[in-house]
Design a protein around this motif. Structure first.
Motif, PDB file in Angstrom:
ATOM      1  N   GLY A 215       0.775  -1.305   0.048  1.00  0.00           N
ATOM      2  CA  GLY A 215      -0.189  -0.079   0.064  1.00  0.00           C
ATOM      3  C   GLY A 215       0.838   1.178   0.142  1.00  0.00           C
ATOM      4  N   GLY A 216       0.212   2.299  -0.725  1.00  0.00           N
ATOM      5  CA  GLY A 216       1.191   3.570  -0.806  1.00  0.00           C
ATOM      6  C   GLY A 216       0.307   4.635  -0.415  1.00  0.00           C
ATOM      7  N   SER A 217      -0.636   4.719   0.075  1.00  0.00           N
ATOM      8  CA  SER A 217      -1.604   5.982   0.373  1.00  0.00           C
ATOM      9  C   SER A 217      -1.265   6.818   1.690  1.00  0.00           C
ATOM     10  N   GLY A 218      -1.623   7.952   1.782  1.00  0.00           N
ATOM     11  CA  GLY A 218      -1.190   8.876   2.827  1.00  0.00           C
ATOM     12  C   GLY A 218      -1.491   8.090   4.020  1.00  0.00           C
ATOM     13  N   THR A 219      -2.648   7.529   4.069  1.00  0.00           N
ATOM     14  CA  THR A 219      -2.995   6.842   5.526  1.00  0.00           C
ATOM     15  C   THR A 219      -1.799   5.905   5.898  1.00  0.00           C
ATOM     16  N   MET A 220      -1.476   4.779   4.965  1.00  0.00           N
ATOM     17  CA  MET A 220      -0.228   3.960   5.099  1.00  0.00           C
ATOM     18  C   MET A 220       0.933   4.692   5.450  1.00  0.00           C
TER      19      MET A 220
END
Length: 503
Positions: A215-220
């Motif tokens: 995963g690479g989103s801001g949350t992660m």
């Protein structure tokens, strides 16, 4: 006088992503087979927050977005138009008045804005992961955006299945954490809503299966930064997510969230993003997730570059760094050859896997001397620093930690702390691989292939028996003495190196 600059030899490339939470601009140039980031610009526009219940984008939200694009436009002037990609994602897919915004954006940027479908966005996210991660395993890729969440399963550069869900950290914040209020009820409601959305696609994705989750989103990324602040490996598991949920619920409002390592700009949407991530873990039965170094923008970028799929991403990175720091490649190749010889002799005795750990060890042989360009005395520390701060496509955070551990300790005193801190492989196994590299470096000390000895290396438990020609040892007294010193170094960690002379 002839000019020989990077600018004349390598044009710039630009990717702009009009996301639901942030607008991003990535500017790079291609050097040989590698990509050099020239500039990154990010603005928290939170476009999705300006989307009404009937999907009308407010004038205020559009004005804020267009102001940001006016800044981006200045930077695009010197970039060839064919090297620019500008895309819009979930919020503008949903907005009924998107044509008005996109028209004004195209006037500002003097370039076409492509509105990506949810499936197209998911596919580019997957390609960004494929271009920047070395593993060829079948992957489950997750990306939580401001107004959508993408779920993709693929292998190598092939997408097996992709889906875009209409839920994101900004829209969920508005729907389930009204006025920023935090409590157990609204958190549970957010998780339940996310699980209901995911349940529709769960069976199809589970039927395909996967070997790893990225995963690479801001949350992660935000969670990984919290882990980094705690000096913990950047591996996300469900137990950690529950801990963060409990920690967030100690605060009554999103504005009061204060978690060490969490950026303040991330606080308003961390609860909603975390709720979606918990639901993804629970629905798909995910055990652990690793952070990807690429996503949508990298997918758009690498697909623009010539031959980007033909060059192994990790080898591209190694070659670029080796060239930049003038590595003695002949010497590095000699060490790699000895590493493989020693590995083959010890593999069965030590039960060494021929997997990513060996690949990282061979990469360490290529890069262990990059710090020599600065100075000799502290070159190992310099090498570690460079590798800790350089862009390393093809190496995830765990790979990077192991790479740094090997490079930091390829000779001299052995300190086990970096081996225990890395999360790529068990510390005792990492130490065995490191011992292989250290022996290879000592045997290659003369930096001449024709002077390398024939030898036999046998392992009996944690004791190594190295048999060398008596004549060769006599002719190489310095190397013989270094092998004796190596016995003392590894003895502190419970290993032994015994040297026997053959006539």
């Amino acid at each position: 006088m002839a000019r020989n600059t990077m600018e004349t030899s390598s044009p710039l490339y630009a990717v702009i992503d009009l996301g639901s939470n942030s607008f991003h601009m990535l500017i790079t140039r291609q050097l040989a087979d590698s990509v050099q980031v020239v500039d990154r610009i990010k603005r928290k526009v939170r476009l999705a927050a300006g989307l009404s219940a009937d999907h009308i984008l407010s004038e205020q939200a559009m004005a804020k977005g267009l102001e940001c694009l006016s800044f981006f436009a200045e930077r695009l002037q010197d970039i060839p138009k064919e090297n620019i990609r500008i895309v819009a994602t979930a919020t503008l897919r949903l907005a009924k008045n998107r044509a008005d915004f996109i028209s004004k954006a195209e006037q500002l940027l003097a370039h076409k804005v492509n509105l990506l479908s949810g499936i197209a966005e998911a596919k580019y996210i997957y390609l960004g992961v494929a271009h920047t991660n070395c593993s060829l395993d079948k992957r489950l890729v997750l990306d939580i955006g401001g107004a959508s969440t993408e779920v993709i399963v693929g292998h190598d550069f092939t997408v097996k299945k992709a889906h875009s869900l209409n839920m994101g950290c900004v829209t969920f914040m508005q729907q389930h954490f009204r006025d920023g209020e935090l409590n157990a009820d609204n958190f549970s409601a957010a998780i339940k809503a996310a699980e209901q959305a995911i349940s529709v696609i769960k069976e199809d994705f589970s039927a395909i299966g996967w070997h790893c989750v990225l995963g690479g989103s801001g949350t992660m990324q935000a969670i990984a930064e919290v882990l980094n602040h705690q000096k913990k490996p950047p591996i996300i598991c469900l137990a950690l997510l529950y801990q963060l949920q409990a920690q967030i619920l100690t605060f009554s409002h999103v504005d009061s969230i204060n978690i060490p390592g969490l950026a303040s700009e991330r606080s308003p949407v961390i609860a909603s993003g975390l709720a979606i991530l918990i639901a993804l873990f629970q629905q798909f039965g995910i055990e652990k997730l690793s952070l990807s170094s690429g996503a949508l923008r990298e997918g758009l970028l690498y697909e623009m570059l010539p031959n980007s799929r033909k060059v192994n991403i990790r080898q591209r990175t190694i070659r670029a760094i080796a060239e930049r720091f003038h590595v003695d490649q002949s010497h590095a190749d000699s060490i790699k050859q000895q590493v493989l010889l020693i590995f083959n002799q010890l593999q069965a005795h030590w039960q060494l896997p021929n997997d990513n750990t060996l690949a990282i060890l061979l990469a360490s042989c290529d890069l262990h001397e990059i710090g020599l360009l600065l100075e000799y005395k502290y070159h190992q520390q310099h090498s570690a620093y460079i590798l800790g701060h350089a862009d390393l496509p093809g190496f995830n955070l765990s790979d990077r930690q192991l790479l740094i551990a090997f490079v930091s300790h390829y000779k001299g005193d052995l300190k086990p702390t970096s081996l225990t801190k890395q999360s790529a492989v068990a510390a005792d196994l990492a130490l065995k691989f490191l011992i292989i590299m250290r022996l290879a470096v000592i045997l290659c000390r003369r930096r001449k292939d024709d002077k390398l000895p024939r030898y036999q290396l046998v392992a009996k438990g944690d004791t190594l028996q190295l048999s060398l020609s008596a004549l060769w040892l006599k002719q190489h007294a310095l190397i013989h003495d270094e092998l004796k010193q190596e016995h003392r170094h590894i003895a502190r960690l419970g290993f032994a190196l015994n040297i026997t002379c053959e006539q």
